[in-house]
Scaffold this motif. Structure first.
Motif, PDB file in Angstrom:
ATOM      1  N   LEU A 324     -27.274  76.643 -25.039  1.00  6.53           N
ATOM      2  CA  LEU A 324     -27.133  78.075 -24.352  1.00  6.53           C
ATOM      3  C   LEU A 324     -28.437  78.533 -23.374  1.00  6.53           C
ATOM      4  O   LEU A 324     -28.205  79.068 -22.738  1.00  6.53           O
ATOM      5  N   ALA A 325     -29.604  77.988 -24.190  1.00  6.53           N
ATOM      6  CA  ALA A 325     -30.788  78.166 -23.318  1.00  6.53           C
ATOM      7  C   ALA A 325     -30.759  77.666 -22.025  1.00  6.53           C
ATOM      8  O   ALA A 325     -31.272  78.248 -20.741  1.00  6.53           O
ATOM      9  N   LEU A 326     -30.335  76.221 -21.803  1.00  4.06           N
ATOM     10  CA  LEU A 326     -30.146  75.686 -20.613  1.00  4.06           C
ATOM     11  C   LEU A 326     -29.102  76.486 -19.649  1.00  4.06           C
ATOM     12  O   LEU A 326     -29.194  76.680 -18.415  1.00  4.06           O
ATOM     13  N   ALA A 327     -28.075  76.867 -20.461  1.00  5.66           N
ATOM     14  CA  ALA A 327     -26.953  77.401 -19.775  1.00  5.66           C
ATOM     15  C   ALA A 327     -27.349  78.632 -18.945  1.00  5.66           C
ATOM     16  O   ALA A 327     -27.088  79.056 -17.878  1.00  5.66           O
ATOM     17  N   ARG A 328     -28.080  79.469 -19.936  1.00  5.40           N
ATOM     18  CA  ARG A 328     -28.607  80.750 -19.133  1.00  5.40           C
ATOM     19  C   ARG A 328     -29.683  80.510 -18.109  1.00  5.40           C
ATOM     20  O   ARG A 328     -29.694  81.198 -17.086  1.00  5.40           O
ATOM     21  N   GLU A 329     -30.585  79.464 -18.298  1.00  5.58           N
ATOM     22  CA  GLU A 329     -31.533  79.100 -17.165  1.00  5.58           C
ATOM     23  C   GLU A 329     -30.714  78.639 -15.932  1.00  5.58           C
ATOM     24  O   GLU A 329     -30.997  79.224 -14.793  1.00  5.58           O
ATOM     25  N   VAL A 330     -29.755  78.059 -15.841  1.00 10.53           N
ATOM     26  CA  VAL A 330     -29.034  77.677 -14.883  1.00 10.53           C
ATOM     27  C   VAL A 330     -28.398  78.749 -14.101  1.00 10.53           C
ATOM     28  O   VAL A 330     -28.454  79.117 -13.063  1.00 10.53           O
ATOM     29  N   ARG A 331     -27.470  79.699 -15.170  1.00 11.19           N
ATOM     30  CA  ARG A 331     -26.867  80.806 -14.745  1.00 11.19           C
ATOM     31  C   ARG A 331     -27.803  81.737 -13.782  1.00 11.19           C
ATOM     32  O   ARG A 331     -27.567  82.225 -12.568  1.00 11.19           O
ATOM     33  N   ASP A 332     -28.962  81.939 -14.431  1.00  8.95           N
ATOM     34  CA  ASP A 332     -29.690  83.152 -13.921  1.00  8.95           C
ATOM     35  C   ASP A 332     -30.542  82.655 -13.020  1.00  8.95           C
ATOM     36  O   ASP A 332     -30.852  83.328 -12.031  1.00  8.95           O
ATOM     37  N   GLY A 333     -30.727  81.129 -12.627  1.00 13.40           N
ATOM     38  CA  GLY A 333     -31.557  80.562 -11.498  1.00 13.40           C
ATOM     39  C   GLY A 333     -30.621  80.581 -10.355  1.00 13.40           C
ATOM     40  O   GLY A 333     -30.886  80.991  -9.201  1.00 13.40           O
ATOM     41  N   VAL A 334     -29.248  80.392 -10.583  1.00 11.67           N
ATOM     42  CA  VAL A 334     -28.256  80.334  -9.471  1.00 11.67           C
ATOM     43  C   VAL A 334     -28.099  81.998  -8.973  1.00 11.67           C
ATOM     44  O   VAL A 334     -28.171  82.141  -7.747  1.00 11.67           O
ATOM     45  N   HIS A 335     -28.011  82.770  -9.783  1.00 14.00           N
ATOM     46  CA  HIS A 335     -28.018  84.141  -9.565  1.00 14.00           C
ATOM     47  C   HIS A 335     -29.111  84.671  -8.787  1.00 14.00           C
ATOM     48  O   HIS A 335     -29.119  85.641  -7.615  1.00 14.00           O
ATOM     49  N   ALA A 336     -30.444  84.485  -9.199  1.00 14.55           N
ATOM     50  CA  ALA A 336     -31.631  85.048  -8.667  1.00 14.55           C
ATOM     51  C   ALA A 336     -31.890  84.300  -7.076  1.00 14.55           C
ATOM     52  O   ALA A 336     -32.118  84.960  -6.306  1.00 14.55           O
ATOM     53  N   ARG A 337     -31.241  83.025  -6.833  1.00 13.31           N
ATOM     54  CA  ARG A 337     -31.507  82.496  -5.570  1.00 13.31           C
ATOM     55  C   ARG A 337     -30.241  82.831  -4.704  1.00 13.31           C
ATOM     56  O   ARG A 337     -30.613  83.002  -3.502  1.00 13.31           O
ATOM     57  N   PHE A 338     -29.122  82.915  -5.062  1.00 12.58           N
ATOM     58  CA  PHE A 338     -27.968  83.437  -4.194  1.00 12.58           C
ATOM     59  C   PHE A 338     -27.258  84.271  -4.566  1.00 12.58           C
ATOM     60  O   PHE A 338     -26.121  84.579  -3.573  1.00 12.58           O
ATOM     61  N   GLY A 339     -27.250  85.056  -5.523  1.00 11.27           N
ATOM     62  CA  GLY A 339     -26.628  86.199  -5.907  1.00 11.27           C
ATOM     63  C   GLY A 339     -25.428  86.060  -6.386  1.00 11.27           C
ATOM     64  O   GLY A 339     -24.341  87.025  -6.277  1.00 11.27           O
ATOM     65  N   VAL A 340     -24.918  84.774  -6.704  1.00  8.57           N
ATOM     66  CA  VAL A 340     -23.825  84.554  -7.254  1.00  8.57           C
ATOM     67  C   VAL A 340     -23.692  84.389  -8.749  1.00  8.57           C
ATOM     68  O   VAL A 340     -24.794  83.559  -9.336  1.00  8.57           O
ATOM     69  N   ARG A 341     -22.911  84.864  -9.461  1.00 11.59           N
ATOM     70  CA  ARG A 341     -22.775  84.692 -10.935  1.00 11.59           C
ATOM     71  C   ARG A 341     -21.776  83.922 -11.400  1.00 11.59           C
ATOM     72  O   ARG A 341     -20.447  83.863 -11.048  1.00 11.59           O
ATOM     73  N   LEU A 342     -22.415  82.763 -11.953  1.00  6.27           N
ATOM     74  CA  LEU A 342     -21.429  81.662 -12.828  1.00  6.27           C
ATOM     75  C   LEU A 342     -20.931  82.119 -14.111  1.00  6.27           C
ATOM     76  O   LEU A 342     -21.728  82.660 -14.592  1.00  6.27           O
ATOM     77  N   ARG A 343     -19.682  81.548 -14.257  1.00  9.33           N
ATOM     78  CA  ARG A 343     -19.113  82.068 -15.645  1.00  9.33           C
ATOM     79  C   ARG A 343     -18.803  80.811 -16.395  1.00  9.33           C
ATOM     80  O   ARG A 343     -18.434  79.769 -15.965  1.00  9.33           O
ATOM     81  N   PRO A 344     -18.755  80.928 -17.747  1.00 14.44           N
ATOM     82  CA  PRO A 344     -18.629  79.639 -18.547  1.00 14.44           C
ATOM     83  C   PRO A 344     -17.189  79.484 -18.528  1.00 14.44           C
ATOM     84  O   PRO A 344     -16.469  80.213 -18.698  1.00 14.44           O
ATOM     85  N   GLU A 345     -16.851  78.018 -18.541  1.00 16.09           N
ATOM     86  CA  GLU A 345     -15.337  77.601 -18.751  1.00 16.09           C
ATOM     87  C   GLU A 345     -15.171  77.354 -20.142  1.00 16.09           C
ATOM     88  O   GLU A 345     -14.005  77.751 -20.578  1.00 16.09           O
ATOM     89  N   PRO A 346     -16.019  76.878 -20.997  1.00 23.95           N
ATOM     90  CA  PRO A 346     -15.517  76.571 -22.491  1.00 23.95           C
ATOM     91  C   PRO A 346     -15.404  77.944 -23.219  1.00 23.95           C
ATOM     92  O   PRO A 346     -16.052  79.126 -22.704  1.00 23.95           O
ATOM     93  N   LEU A 347     -14.718  77.930 -24.292  1.00 23.82           N
ATOM     94  CA  LEU A 347     -14.438  79.057 -25.361  1.00 23.82           C
ATOM     95  C   LEU A 347     -16.000  79.082 -26.403  1.00 23.82           C
ATOM     96  O   LEU A 347     -16.237  77.889 -26.545  1.00 23.82           O
ATOM     97  N   LEU A 348     -16.607  80.193 -26.307  1.00 27.41           N
ATOM     98  CA  LEU A 348     -17.790  80.278 -26.987  1.00 27.41           C
ATOM     99  C   LEU A 348     -17.489  80.836 -28.158  1.00 27.41           C
ATOM    100  O   LEU A 348     -16.984  81.946 -28.442  1.00 27.41           O
ATOM    101  N   VAL A 349     -17.939  80.330 -29.273  1.00 27.24           N
ATOM    102  CA  VAL A 349     -17.334  80.677 -30.692  1.00 27.24           C
ATOM    103  C   VAL A 349     -18.495  81.150 -31.399  1.00 27.24           C
ATOM    104  O   VAL A 349     -19.382  80.350 -31.805  1.00 27.24           O
ATOM    105  N   ASN A 350     -18.515  82.444 -31.850  1.00 20.63           N
ATOM    106  CA  ASN A 350     -19.695  83.095 -32.468  1.00 20.63           C
ATOM    107  C   ASN A 350     -21.034  82.850 -31.818  1.00 20.63           C
ATOM    108  O   ASN A 350     -21.949  82.796 -32.354  1.00 20.63           O
ATOM    109  N   CYS A 351     -20.900  82.886 -30.427  1.00 21.16           N
ATOM    110  CA  CYS A 351     -22.210  82.828 -29.841  1.00 21.16           C
ATOM    111  C   CYS A 351     -21.869  83.297 -28.277  1.00 21.16           C
ATOM    112  O   CYS A 351     -20.768  83.598 -27.975  1.00 21.16           O
ATOM    113  N   THR A 352     -22.970  83.868 -27.448  1.00 26.53           N
ATOM    114  CA  THR A 352     -22.707  84.466 -26.090  1.00 26.53           C
ATOM    115  C   THR A 352     -23.739  83.769 -25.310  1.00 26.53           C
ATOM    116  O   THR A 352     -24.851  83.546 -25.707  1.00 26.53           O
ATOM    117  N   LEU A 353     -23.460  83.968 -23.750  1.00 28.04           N
ATOM    118  CA  LEU A 353     -24.556  83.751 -22.987  1.00 28.04           C
ATOM    119  C   LEU A 353     -25.132  85.177 -22.554  1.00 28.04           C
ATOM    120  O   LEU A 353     -26.184  85.208 -21.841  1.00 28.04           O
TER     121      LEU A 353
END
Length: 353
Positions: A324-353
């Motif tokens: 999840l730490a890696l997923a947040r780094e990638v998601r936030d990095g893409v948003h900071a650079r391009f202003g586009v928000r990526l959303r997870p495809e898998p089902l997150l069970v008892n956890c969140t991004l």
């Protein structure tokens, strides 16, 4: 106590409070009813290919869907060359696809190599290489937990969209089996995906022998680490972790302007038409935001796949927190650079991004 890491393709996840298995549709309905009557949390588990389970696990009952098999449906009015098949929810998806291709039955060959079970396919409208399950699915028989009854939902009832349906994001509908409309002429559906057409050396729109289509899809997927292999950590993943973002026309125009400002106006940005707007390539955005294939997460225990930037992988000894730490780094990095928000495809069970 069952450890859910043993049942997910990421090989991550903590313990289950209780673990059970249902081998038939009737057993599945009975088990869900019992859990609901007792008021206990319930997690349905198929092939575990689209799950990210927290390190704390799941405190309720994890019910593995173990039904399998398929049958041709008798008595249906069919046109020449059509075959209607009912497939159990717990059936391994790719084993079913392989059997259809071996018999010269077409319709699902471009969905070869996708891990997981049949029951998961309508939930997120599984798709790959220009095909989606919604194109061949006639109906799904489901247990409605709110009404306490079994219902048949047609493709229209399921409200399919890009990687979604009315079943996604809710646990009220339990898929028992699906009914598919396939064809018996030995040829694939028209090849619509340009990369696959190039691999087959045919024009887009061509139909090819189903075995040729399956072989080409599997070769492409293996090259991206998208065919399960216990010896290859690039396949210790949940497949594509982020969906390709779909933006409304005005939002897309604004995003494309910003992207061009960042990468240069002479760099083509891949876009695709989509219902309700424009689809961007999540993998392209990830790499152009500075996250190349193999980009490591915490301690190198997780990383982007070395074969495909859209897959987040467990390199061995990882935790879900690492992933999840890696997923947040990638998601936030893409948003900071391009202003586009990526959303997870898998089902997150008892956890969140």
């Amino acid at each position: 106590m069952a450890t859910l890491a043993h049942y997910t393709t990421l090989r991550l996840g903590g313990p289950a409070g209780r673990f059970a298995e249902a081998g038939t549709a009737a057993e599945l309905v009975d088990a869900v009813r019992a859990a609901d009557a007792g008021g206990e949390p319930l997690l349905l588990l198929g092939g575990g290919s689209n799950l990210v389970v927290s390190d704390a696990g799941f405190s309720g009952t994890v019910l593995r869907v173990g039904s399998s098999g398929w049958r041709a449906l008798p008595g249906w009015d069919t046109a020449d060359g059509e075959l209607f098949v009912e497939v159990a929810a717990g059936q391994n998806w790719d084993e079913f696809v392989a059997a259809m291709v071996e018999q010269g039955v077409g319709g699902v060959e471009c969905l070869s190599g996708i891990p997981g079970s049949v029951g998961a396919t309508p939930i997120q409208n599984v798709g790959a290489y220009g095909c989606e399950i919604s194109e061949v699915l006639v109906s799904a028989r489901c247990y409605d937990r709110r009404a306490g009854e079994v219902r048949t939902l047609t493709a229209a009832d399921l409200g399919f969209g890009y990687r979604t349906s009315v079943l996604k994001g809710t646990d009220t509908g339990v898929v028992l089996d699906v009914r598919l409309a396939l064809h018996t002429d030995g040829l694939s559906r028209p090849i619509r995906y340009a990369e696959l057409a190039r691999k087959l050396d045919v024009p887009v729109g061509t139909r090819v022998p189903v075995a040729d289509a399956r072989a080409a899809v599997l070769e492409l997927r293996r090259g991206k680490g998208m065919v399960l292999d216990a010896g290859d950590h690039d396949t210790w993943s949940a497949g594509s972790f982020f969906t390709n973002p779909i933006l409304a026309e005005a939002e897309a125009a604004e995003a494309l302007t910003r992207i061009s400002d960042v990468v240069g106006a002479d760099v083509p940005v891949p876009t695709y038409p989509a219902d309700g707007g424009v689809k961007l390539s999540a993998a392209w955005l990830i790499e152009r935001a500075g996250f190349g294939k193999g980009h490591p997460g915490p301690g190198g225990r997780v990383s982007l796949s070395h074969k495909h930037a859209l897959a987040l992988t467990n390199r061995g000894g990882a935790s879900t927190a690492d992933l999840l730490a890696l997923a947040r780094e990638v998601r936030d990095g893409v948003h900071a650079r391009f202003g586009v928000r990526l959303r997870p495809e898998p089902l997150l069970v008892n956890c969140t991004l």
